[in-house]
Design a protein around this motif. Structure first.
Motif: not given
Length: 157
Positions: A5-6, A8-10, A69
């Motif tokens: 699992s990444f 990421d921005q998505s 973030k």
């Protein structure tokens, strides 16, 4: 066995949107199964969320929070509810996270919309138990939350 699992921005955008739509102002994405020994999750957070002061009791209930973030404020309290330390955690900033030993009262304030943190602690999951919620602060949904949350936020003005 599933694949990787990444983070990421998505995923970040999906969690921010779900947190904004959630009446509690936050949304978890678990990378673990509930019975696993190590719980790993990304948490989307909005400024409206109330995370009351609490602690985790038990020999293996330390927890690590990393801001991926946005910006959070963490308050560390003594047993009586006096703030003994406050720290801004900011993605890419001087301080990006905190490692909390077991038994330390802490609360979080979301200082920037669409914030995201990664949380890691020992499993298996168990609800907050006796002596883990701070007796001096209102619990989620109780009267006085808005005032107490405003006071928590004011610690970072």
């Amino acid at each position: 066995m599933s694949g990787p699992s990444f983070l990421d921005q998505s995923l970040f955008n999906e969690l921010a949107g779900k947190a904004a739509a959630n009446p509690r102002g936050r949304q978890h994405h678990n990378f673990h199964q509930m019975e696993e020994a190590c719980h790993r999750m990304a948490v989307g957070l909005q400024p409206s969320t109330y995370i009351p002061p609490h602690r985790h009791l038990g020999d293996n209930k330390a927890e690590t929070l990393l801001v991926l973030k946005g910006r959070l404020g963490v308050l560390i309290f003594d047993e009586a509810g006096v703030v003994v330390r406050k720290q801004i955690l900011q993605a890419g900033g001087d301080c990006v996270g905190v490692d909390l030993p077991t038994g330390v009262f802490h609360g979080l304030v979301v200082l920037e919309a669409d914030s995201l943190m990664f949380e890691c602690k020992a499993g298996p999951y168990r609800p907050v138990g006796e002596g883990e919620l701070a007796h001096w602060a209102p619990r989620e949904g109780e009267p006085g939350v808005a005032e107490y949350q405003a006071w928590m936020r004011a610690q970072f003005d």
